[in-house]
Motif scaffolding. Structure first.
Motif, mmCIF file in Angstrom:
data_model
loop_
_atom_site.group_PDB
_atom_site.id
_atom_site.type_symbol
_atom_site.label_atom_id
_atom_site.label_comp_id
_atom_site.label_asym_id
_atom_site.label_seq_id
_atom_site.Cartn_x
_atom_site.Cartn_y
_atom_site.Cartn_z
ATOM 1 N N ASN A 179 0.790 -1.224 0.000
ATOM 2 C CA ASN A 179 0.000 0.000 0.000
ATOM 3 C C ASN A 179 0.823 1.275 0.000
ATOM 4 O O ASN A 179 0.277 2.359 -0.190
ATOM 5 C CB ASN A 179 -0.980 -0.012 1.166
ATOM 6 N N LYS B 26 -1.301 5.177 -4.720
ATOM 7 C CA LYS B 26 -1.931 4.154 -3.870
ATOM 8 C C LYS B 26 -2.106 4.685 -2.452
ATOM 9 O O LYS B 26 -3.140 4.458 -1.821
ATOM 10 C CB LYS B 26 -1.086 2.878 -3.870
ATOM 11 N N ILE C 295 -5.740 4.962 -0.506
ATOM 12 C CA ILE C 295 -6.020 4.401 0.819
ATOM 13 C C ILE C 295 -6.501 5.503 1.760
ATOM 14 O O ILE C 295 -7.481 5.330 2.495
ATOM 15 C CB ILE C 295 -4.775 3.688 1.402
ATOM 16 N N GLN D 44 -8.760 -6.326 -0.547
ATOM 17 C CA GLN D 44 -7.393 -6.515 -0.083
ATOM 18 C C GLN D 44 -7.466 -7.131 1.312
ATOM 19 O O GLN D 44 -8.118 -6.594 2.203
ATOM 20 C CB GLN D 44 -6.652 -5.188 -0.055
#
Length: 154
Positions: A30, A36, A40, A76
């Motif tokens: 992550n 990314k 998140i 995930q």
């Protein structure tokens, strides 16, 4: 096992950002790109993003639904839980939740072609491969990654 689906919170984001995977699965880390990390960090504002907790209220995964031409999702799982045979049960729980919440007739997903254990888990809950394609995973990637598109009808 029973799973609880709830809105992603800041504590979840802090945890999810630390998730690191081994070997070829490091593609899913992550902190791999700023894009990314930003994604998140944006999860708490997304009404279609969910944290998944076990019966001990421990974060085990997160899911996000994308509503476009077709409804698709991303999942995930916490790295320490991958490869332990939990995928089928977790995905089925999510599908049961999403089918009701979104009144689904079908759903699709995109999975990196080398991730055979994820593909097997998806097939075990009724997904079928419908096509393959190659694309860059992010703007900072120089090589294309191969993907499999899978779909499930309810």
């Amino acid at each position: 096992m029973n799973y609880d689906f709830r809105k992603v919170n800041i504590k979840d984001v802090e945890d999810i950002l630390t998730w690191k995977y081994e070997g070829i699965y490091s593609l899913y880390d992550n902190d791999r790109t700023q894009g990314k990390i930003n994604w998140i960090k944006s999860l708490p504002e997304d009404e279609n993003a969910f944290s998944v907790c076990n019966d001990k209220n421990e974060l085990v995964a997160h899911f996000e639904i994308y509503i476009k031409e077709k409804i698709n999702f991303a999942v995930q799982m916490r790295p320490s839980l991958t490869g332990k045979g939990m995928g089928r049960e977790l995905i089925q729980s999510f599908l049961d939740f999403a089918k009701i919440k979104y009144n689904l007739e079908s759903i699709e997903l995109f999975v990196v072609k080398f991730n055979e254990r994820a593909i097997k888990a998806y097939e075990n809950v009724g997904f079928e491969k419908v096509k393959e394609y190659s694309a860059k995973l992010s703007i900072s990637d120089t090589e294309e990654t191969e993907f499999v598109v899978m779909e499930k009808y309810f």
